[in-house]
Write a protein that holds these residues in place. Sequence first.
Motif, PDB file in Angstrom:
ATOM      1  N   ASP A 160       0.816  -1.224   0.000  1.00 12.06           N
ATOM      2  CA  ASP A 160       0.000   0.000   0.000  1.00 12.06           C
ATOM      3  C   ASP A 160       0.844   1.267   0.000  1.00 12.06           C
ATOM      4  O   ASP A 160       0.337   2.364   0.086  1.00 12.06           O
ATOM      5  CB  ASP A 160      -0.890   0.048   1.268  1.00 12.06           C
ATOM      6  CG  ASP A 160      -1.737  -1.172   1.376  1.00 12.06           C
ATOM      7  OD1 ASP A 160      -1.866  -1.875   0.355  1.00 12.06           O
ATOM      8  OD2 ASP A 160      -2.250  -1.444   2.481  1.00 12.06           O
ATOM      9  N   PHE A 161       2.158   1.139  -0.021  1.00 10.65           N
ATOM     10  CA  PHE A 161       2.994   2.316   0.175  1.00 10.65           C
ATOM     11  C   PHE A 161       4.023   2.391  -0.944  1.00 10.65           C
ATOM     12  O   PHE A 161       5.206   2.205  -0.730  1.00 10.65           O
ATOM     13  CB  PHE A 161       3.651   2.222   1.568  1.00 10.65           C
ATOM     14  CG  PHE A 161       4.414   3.436   1.967  1.00 10.65           C
ATOM     15  CD1 PHE A 161       3.895   4.721   1.760  1.00 10.65           C
ATOM     16  CD2 PHE A 161       5.662   3.307   2.554  1.00 10.65           C
ATOM     17  CE1 PHE A 161       4.619   5.825   2.141  1.00 10.65           C
ATOM     18  CE2 PHE A 161       6.385   4.420   2.943  1.00 10.65           C
ATOM     19  CZ  PHE A 161       5.856   5.676   2.731  1.00 10.65           C
ATOM     20  N   ARG A 162       3.554   2.649  -2.138  1.00 14.65           N
ATOM     21  CA  ARG A 162       4.399   2.824  -3.316  1.00 14.65           C
ATOM     22  C   ARG A 162       5.395   1.677  -3.461  1.00 14.65           C
ATOM     23  O   ARG A 162       6.514   1.851  -3.893  1.00 14.65           O
ATOM     24  CB  ARG A 162       5.150   4.157  -3.219  1.00 14.65           C
ATOM     25  CG  ARG A 162       4.230   5.372  -3.391  1.00 14.65           C
ATOM     26  CD  ARG A 162       5.024   6.641  -3.144  1.00 14.65           C
ATOM     27  NE  ARG A 162       4.898   7.088  -1.761  1.00 14.65           N
ATOM     28  CZ  ARG A 162       5.877   7.627  -1.056  1.00 14.65           C
ATOM     29  NH1 ARG A 162       7.079   7.745  -1.563  1.00 14.65           N
ATOM     30  NH2 ARG A 162       5.661   8.030   0.172  1.00 14.65           N
ATOM     31  N   SER A 163       5.009   0.509  -3.000  1.00 16.07           N
ATOM     32  CA  SER A 163       5.879  -0.669  -3.060  1.00 16.07           C
ATOM     33  C   SER A 163       7.290  -0.403  -2.535  1.00 16.07           C
ATOM     34  O   SER A 163       8.272  -0.937  -3.035  1.00 16.07           O
ATOM     35  CB  SER A 163       5.979  -1.216  -4.500  1.00 16.07           C
ATOM     36  OG  SER A 163       4.723  -1.640  -4.908  1.00 16.07           O
ATOM     37  N   ALA A 164       7.359   0.465  -1.539  1.00 13.75           N
ATOM     38  CA  ALA A 164       8.664   0.766  -0.949  1.00 13.75           C
ATOM     39  C   ALA A 164       9.271  -0.501  -0.384  1.00 13.75           C
ATOM     40  O   ALA A 164       8.570  -1.389   0.119  1.00 13.75           O
ATOM     41  CB  ALA A 164       8.502   1.801   0.156  1.00 13.75           C
TER      42      ALA A 164
END
Lengths: 250, 407, 285
Positions: B84-88
Amino acid sequence: MFKLEAKNVEVFYGENRALHPIQMGIERNTVTALIGPSGCGKSTFLRLFNRMNDLIDNCRISGEVLLDGQNIYDNSIDPVDLRKKVGMVFQKPNPFPKSIFENVAFGLRINGIRDKKYIAEKVEKALHLSALWDEVKDTLNKSAIELSGGQQQRLCIARALAVEPSVLLMDEPTSALDPISTAKIEQLIDQLKSEFTIVIVTHNMQQAGRVSNRTAFFHMGELVEYDNTKNIFTNPAKERTQRYVTGRFG
Amino acid sequence: MARQAEQRFGSLFWQAFIKACGYASSVLVLIIVLFLFSEGMGLFSSPAIDRELVAAVHPDNPITEIDEETLHALLGEEITTWADFRSAKVELVNVNNLEKKLKAYGLQGRPEDVLGQNFERLPLLLDSMLTVHPGMLIILQPHFVPQRAKQVNVGHISLGRFLAGRTWDPTRSPSPLFGALPLLWGTILVTLGALFFALLLGPPVAMYMAELAPKPIYRWLKPTVELLAGIPSVVFGFIGLVVLVPNIQVVFGLDSGSTVLAGCMLLAVIALPTIISVSEDAIRAVPRTLKEASLGMGATHWQTMIRVIVPYSAPGILAAILLGVGRIVGETMAVLMVTGNTPQMVGFDFLASVRTMSAAIAAEMGEAPQGGLHYKSLFAVGCLLFLLTFIINLVGELLVAKKIKQR
Amino acid sequence: MKSHHLNQRIAFGVMKGLTLVVVAILAFVILYVVYHGIGSVLSWTFWTDVPRESMTSGGVFPAIVGTLLLTLISITAACLVAIPAGIFMAEYAPRGWLKTGIDIMTNNLAGIPSIVFGLFGMAVFVVGLGFGDSLLAGGLTLAIMVLPVIIRTTEQAVRDIPRDLRAASIAIGATRFQTISRVVLPVALPRIITGIILSIGRVAGETAPILFTVAALYLPQLPHSLLDQAMALPYHLYILSVSSPEPDKSLPLAFGTALILLILVLGLNLVANFIRNYYKKKFKL
């Protein structure tokens, strides 16, 4: 006035009727025999007089039972006090596993009596009354269990007498004994009736004939006939009594 | 009168005392259950990480809660990016790899020297790291977590994972693993093996004692069995340790003789007295008339035993076995001393080393800090053990009671 | 026909053999411990000295004292509650589902593993009531463990008193309580005492419940108060056999400790049997 009187007494065990309404009076210083086939209610009736039926969970009693004119099922009566006035002897000799002396002294001790001399006197008197004194006077500290069956039963009588009751209830007291011991007990009953009112349940019709003044015949929870012992055995009024005493059933 | 009153008061007092004791002991089981479960169930309302640690992420990371499953996946590096987090990329920082991570970030020398004696400057450093690696997941003591980072809730330990988890590693940091399955399986395996030996010996011996033993022999046999029941389990454990374990090691050519097999043999001996006594009672309860009827028809004594006595007393013998199983399952010291005490899944390998539930409690409770997760988890194991023995004994007791009613 | 008899012979032979195996196991355990432990036990210092040189020499005196104290505390506490409770179960407990429930409870209490009692004792006495690891906490834990055993023995002994003895007492005018205290209890007492003696054996030999309620690994001095830690024989045996720094040197001490425990159990069993037989004869029950 009767010593003991049953007025319209009925007994139920749960839903089952154990005794139909019974009306019966017992004179002072007499021996009354209760006879009848097993399960006829004679033991239940006997146990009314010292309220031993109270110990059975679902037992219900109606009507009145009078001792010296007073209803013993009245709320003001403590069954514990009642049983001190009405002694009982059981079918099987049941001495406590204590010494002979302690067995007889038991009733005195539970009344809180601690005076040793007084207790010793009462024990001796009770053992005399039950005609056991001469046989046990040197072995009072021996365990009661070592006595013979007949001696044990007379010890139980002494135990009941030590608290000086006025009534003595006997529930088939000789059924577990040999003929010689039985004869001794019967002889004892005869001597005791001058001081006590005795009610005895017995299976043995000869015994009823030998020891009792009056006899009550029970059948299926009913008091069928109650009369002088002689009449019951020689000239019964009811046919059922006749058939029982002549040994045609039971 | 005063004496009577005094007597009556005395008896009233004692009767009240008797009743109080009666009611108190009848609720004792409930009290035990209450305490056991209130401590044990605490495990399932605790976050799945060590009590003094928190988890924190980049403030922009939308995640607010990590459940137990995800946490273990993150720690096991099965999840490497934040969906859910820019694929960090997930960058894990915790107590175990702190030094390594700091080195990777370019820090030279011992961390203490750079960050201060008590790591005062660690939060600042982590803060700057967080900018470079937005996918960072920090699991540390709260005062080391940078102000800017967002703390996330860690999900509770689940009952399912406790019962089905295949790894028991209660001291793993930062997130211990409480999979009780190896312990449960250890108990089951040891019980099965012990039952094999106990069944081989118990019922036949009971049969011999009840039916065949001549009186003089019986008079010796009965106290022998009672004596066997009285020997403390730690003595059996000791004998097992000095006699069974070395011999098993030699016979099977193992590195260590501390095996399931050793536990089985010892536990069988410990359960034998219970099985023998209760079975013997059951066999003796067979009515004479039944036996005589069979003998009277020309059956041999042996045929009578097999065809009449055993079927008739079967529920009683079954109850005896269940009560024996109850003892085996709960037995602690002997198992602790001879089964090698390794919490692992071993399948049906009787020459492996296991740790049973009871042994786990006994061995680990000493080191578990009071009130911590490990402490609670051992109580949870205790609850499991309690339930298991309770059910086994209940069935056993009901069988015995039913048998008595039949008579 | 012949084959039937052959079957019987084989079967009976097997049963006899298996019985011999059980007897042999017991004999082996006892003889093995006696053979290896007798040397330690025969030396005076073993009984009177404290453990020395990290438990490779010296004696087990503090453990003996600890076990005696633990047994004393637990049996006293247990009897104080369990005997009245047993009388309650036999004489006063209301009938019906409540009684059935209580019966199932007590029966199952007896089946709870000893380690679970240890957990309970730890939660309640050590932590909850703040006794810490102490004689008191351990003693009470052990007391709760033997509670059901004594309750059941008492209940059974009281219940087995013949009805006609009670009837005789009631018929003389004794109250229910007098009947219980003067007739029922004296007759039931030998059986209750037998139960208590066997419980002593169980308490003295039990390890699991004291692991984390009282036991001290190594404490070469005697406890001064109920709130002190103490050593205990069974725990000492456990420690000597699994975590001695020099197992070979502690082995004779371990055997000695095991032998003391065996002697204790054997002695208590003999005493219990003696009392049982003596009163069986005396009361002809």
